[in-house]
Design a protein around this motif. Structure first.
Motif, PDB file in Angstrom:
ATOM      1  N   LEU A 133    -101.446  13.929  15.136  1.00 25.14           N
ATOM      2  CA  LEU A 133    -101.544  14.877  16.258  1.00 25.14           C
ATOM      3  C   LEU A 133    -100.889  16.205  15.885  1.00 25.14           C
ATOM      4  O   LEU A 133    -101.397  17.282  16.228  1.00 25.14           O
ATOM      5  N   ASP A 134     -99.757  16.107  15.166  1.00 22.98           N
ATOM      6  CA  ASP A 134     -99.082  17.327  14.696  1.00 22.98           C
ATOM      7  C   ASP A 134     -99.967  18.093  13.708  1.00 22.98           C
ATOM      8  O   ASP A 134     -99.971  19.325  13.693  1.00 22.98           O
ATOM      9  N   ILE A 135    -100.705  17.342  12.880  1.00 22.12           N
ATOM     10  CA  ILE A 135    -101.610  17.978  11.905  1.00 22.12           C
ATOM     11  C   ILE A 135    -102.722  18.739  12.639  1.00 22.12           C
ATOM     12  O   ILE A 135    -103.093  19.850  12.249  1.00 22.12           O
ATOM     13  N   ILE A 136    -103.248  18.114  13.697  1.00 26.45           N
ATOM     14  CA  ILE A 136    -104.287  18.800  14.498  1.00 26.45           C
ATOM     15  C   ILE A 136    -103.730  20.101  15.064  1.00 26.45           C
ATOM     16  O   ILE A 136    -104.373  21.169  14.983  1.00 26.45           O
ATOM     17  N   ARG A 137    -102.514  20.036  15.618  1.00 25.34           N
ATOM     18  CA  ARG A 137    -101.925  21.211  16.277  1.00 25.34           C
ATOM     19  C   ARG A 137    -101.514  22.300  15.287  1.00 25.34           C
ATOM     20  O   ARG A 137    -101.613  23.487  15.593  1.00 25.34           O
ATOM     21  N   TRP A 196    -110.340  14.194  10.294  1.00 26.92           N
ATOM     22  CA  TRP A 196    -109.742  14.788   9.096  1.00 26.92           C
ATOM     23  C   TRP A 196    -108.219  14.648   9.148  1.00 26.92           C
ATOM     24  O   TRP A 196    -107.575  14.295   8.152  1.00 26.92           O
ATOM     25  N   ALA A 197    -107.626  14.906  10.302  1.00 27.02           N
ATOM     26  CA  ALA A 197    -106.169  14.802  10.462  1.00 27.02           C
ATOM     27  C   ALA A 197    -105.704  13.366  10.203  1.00 27.02           C
ATOM     28  O   ALA A 197    -104.701  13.135   9.520  1.00 27.02           O
ATOM     29  N   LEU A 198    -106.434  12.392  10.754  1.00 28.05           N
ATOM     30  CA  LEU A 198    -106.055  10.987  10.575  1.00 28.05           C
ATOM     31  C   LEU A 198    -106.150  10.579   9.104  1.00 28.05           C
ATOM     32  O   LEU A 198    -105.223   9.967   8.555  1.00 28.05           O
ATOM     33  N   VAL A 199    -107.265  10.913   8.466  1.00 30.01           N
ATOM     34  CA  VAL A 199    -107.456  10.543   7.056  1.00 30.01           C
ATOM     35  C   VAL A 199    -106.406  11.216   6.168  1.00 30.01           C
ATOM     36  O   VAL A 199    -105.889  10.612   5.230  1.00 30.01           O
ATOM     37  N   THR A 200    -106.072  12.466   6.472  1.00 28.87           N
ATOM     38  CA  THR A 200    -105.040  13.175   5.703  1.00 28.87           C
ATOM     39  C   THR A 200    -103.721  12.407   5.735  1.00 28.87           C
ATOM     40  O   THR A 200    -103.066  12.210   4.702  1.00 28.87           O
ATOM     41  N   GLN A 201    -103.337  11.957   6.928  1.00 22.68           N
ATOM     42  CA  GLN A 201    -102.077  11.228   7.072  1.00 22.68           C
ATOM     43  C   GLN A 201    -102.151   9.851   6.403  1.00 22.68           C
ATOM     44  O   GLN A 201    -101.203   9.417   5.753  1.00 22.68           O
ATOM     45  N   ILE A 202    -103.288   9.176   6.537  1.00 25.52           N
ATOM     46  CA  ILE A 202    -103.457   7.852   5.917  1.00 25.52           C
ATOM     47  C   ILE A 202    -103.354   7.966   4.403  1.00 25.52           C
ATOM     48  O   ILE A 202    -102.713   7.144   3.735  1.00 25.52           O
TER      49      ILE A 202
END
Length: 582
Positions: free
Chosen positions: A94-98, A106-112
């Motif tokens: 969520l922080d990546i999205i913001r 994309w944000a979820l995959v980046t963190q994974i």
């Protein structure tokens, strides 16, 4: 089609023959695009909704677990739920999205991918393979985001009534539930290892499986005839009629042998010359006790308590409480109905992080782990000791301490046990004041300074996995040197045999709880060295018992002494083979 053979890691024994069912590949390849400032909160809400949906899915799967489902399945679903709740998954994307304006996928995959890279650096085999759990949770959230269909088959079996062999890049334990009550006879995955959750579930379900078969899901076509040789880690694709007949005969022979083994459950574990042998089980969760009892185990030789701590962050208030631990230990003790339960204190730290974001040490196998970690966190350690002591009021418990190497470590541990006892006495809480305390012998220094252990402790347990790794100075999960991991190395045999002999001379009980204990090829060698207690996965117990029932110590002991004195690898291997046919 031309027949060919693939090789992987054998994780669950047996032969499976059937048609391939290819599962859709991993869904981590997603669209990448930037969103506008006024779309940020809507995208955040979309990801939050997907996470909430997956939580509900996991809870629903857990609630609908059939009564005969292996205990591991419920535990692994709990692990996935914990991963999903961890801020590294539930908040960081969520922080990546913001902050970066990435779309939700994309944000979820980046963190994974970032978390996966961190886990790739972990040396411990079990925890390193937890990377796949993080990826499986991520894929489940992605499917909720995209609304993609379930990838698992809906039919009752493959064409022509043939059994189905599932071929996939990876399979989550939760998804494996959907194969129950279907014609599912085995599975093959591109990734995974001996300690992956998929492998553990395969062993608990007693399903032939081979993992780590690179590109299997690409090389095998839908509907191909397959043979899984779970003993060798071999997959035969499109076998000809001669090979098919050979494996069908081998499969029938194994089924007959398993039926025979089943008749051994209630037989005393005694060698041909009348020597009784104690057979214990290794467990990860209290519910595993049912499998141990069913296999005829005399008790639990290793309860890996660190599994209660997995998926937690490193903050004290998020670790399992004393009551939570007590209930788990008590459950195991009651389930064993008076048979002893050996609980290993927390074997975690450095290479076994309790926090997904925790950084590992430069050389974690030699770092702050096991008893070193516990002594550095005295309040956490005292909490566990009190929980174990409280459970000892409900049945026989033995307390096992991992990775001891120094006299002061033993003395400090014993002092903390006394402190925990004093605290319980103050609260008027019952416990076994004579609870036996033992040590894992898994560091060469411990094996070579055994008198100081014998002087202070009540029993010993040889952890052969780490003992071999430390003795040979190799990382068994490093593919570059894994071939050097050798339980039959002369130095390893010397350490094991002298440790067993010294313990026997001192009259102190000793067991082997590493992989060697459950390997039927090593059973007679260990018997010949003087071992009288074996601890292993419950599924291995009857096969080892069969070896014991057909062993004569009078014949084994002289040849074993010659093996231990040998320094030539070929001579050792040949002699061990001769032991097996005696």
């Amino acid at each position: 089609m031309t027949s060919f053979t693939l090789h992987g890691i054998p994780v669950s024994r047996g032969i499976a023959i059937g048609r391939a069912h290819i599962l859709a590949p991993a869904a981590l390849d997603v669209q990448h695009y930037l969103i506008a400032d006024d779309q940020v909160e809507a995208e955040v809400a979309r990801l939050q909704d997907a996470i909430t949906l997956v939580h509900a899915e996991l809870q629903n799967i857990w609630n609908e677990l059939p009564a005969d489902a292996p205990a591991e399945l419920g535990a692994f679903i709990d692990v996935h739920a914990l991963i999903l709740s961890d801020p590294m998954i539930s908040e960081m994307p969520l922080d990546i999205i913001r902050s970066r304006y990435y779309n939700a996928e994309w944000a979820l995959v980046t963190q994974i991918e970032e978390l996966s890279a961190q886990f790739e650096e972990i040396e411990d085999t079990y925890l390193r393979e937890r990377k796949s759990d993080i990826q499986q949770v991520g894929e489940r959230v992605l499917k909720a985001l995209t609304g993609s269909a379930n990838i698992l088959p809906k039919g009752e079996g493959a064409e022509g009534g043939a059994s189905m062999i599932v071929v996939a890049h990876d399979i989550s334990p939760a998804d494996m539930l959907q194969f129950r009550n279907r014609a599912f006879s085995g599975f093959i995955t591109d990734v995974g290892g001996q300690n992956s959750h998929t492998a553990i579930v395969a062993r608990s379900l007693d399903i032939p499986a081979t993992v780590g078969v690179s590109n299997a899901s690409r090389l095998i076509d839908q509907g191909d005839w397959l043979i899984i040789d779970g003993d060798a880690g071999v997959v035969v694709v499109a076998p000809n009629s001669v090979v098919l007949d050979q494996y069908r005969e081998k499969q029938a022979r194994q089924m007959r042998e398993r039926k025979k083994l089943g008749k051994l459950k209630k037989m005393p574990s005694v060698t041909l010359d009348g020597t009784p042998i104690t057979l214990l089980a290794n467990i990860e969760f209290p519910d595993d006790c049912a499998h141990a009892m069913d296999a005829g185990a005399h008790g639990i030789g290793l309860f890996r308590s660190e599994f209660l701590f997995m998926g937690r962050t490193g903050h004290a208030n998020q670790l399992p409480s004393e009551d939570e631990q007590f209930e788990s230990y008590k459950k195991a003790v009651i389930a064993m109905k008076g048979r002893p339960v050996t609980i290993r204190t927390l074997d975690i730290g450095a290479d076994k992080p309790m926090d997904f974001a925790e950084q590992t040490a430069l050389n974690p196998a030699l770092g702050l782990r096991a008893i070193r970690f516990c002594l550095s966190e005295p309040q956490m350690f005292l909490t566990q000791l009190r929980a174990i002591l409280r459970a000892s009021a409900f049945g026989p418990i033995k307390l096992l301490v991992p990775m001891l190497a120094h006299a002061f470590e033993i003395d400090q541990t014993l002092l903390m046990i006394e402190q925990a006892k004093a605290q319980l006495r103050e609260q008027k809480i019952k416990f076994d004041a004579e609870l036996p305390v033992g040590a894992m012998i898994e560091i060469p220094a411990a094996a070579l300074s055994l008198p100081m252990f014998i002087k202070r402790l009540d029993f010993l347990s040889l952890g052969t996995n780490d003992l071999i790794q430390y003795a040979l100075a190799i990382d068994r999960v490093d593919h570059e040197v894994a071939h050097l991991y050798n339980p039959l190395h002369p130095a390893v045999l010397y350490l094991i045999s002298t440790t067993i002999a010294m313990a026997a001379k001192a009259g102190i009980p000793i067991s082997v709880c590493g992989e060697m204990a459950g390997d039927v090829q090593m059973t007679r060698l260990l018997l010949g060295m003087g071992l009288r207690e074996f601890s292993m996965h419950p599924s291995q117990l009857l096969a080892v018992k069969n070896e014991i029932l057909n062993s004569d110590l009078n014949a084994l002991t002289p040849l074993t002494r010659k093996i231990v004195r040998s320094f030539e690898q070929e001579e050792i291997i040949e002699a061990v083979e001769r032991l097996r046919v005696m």
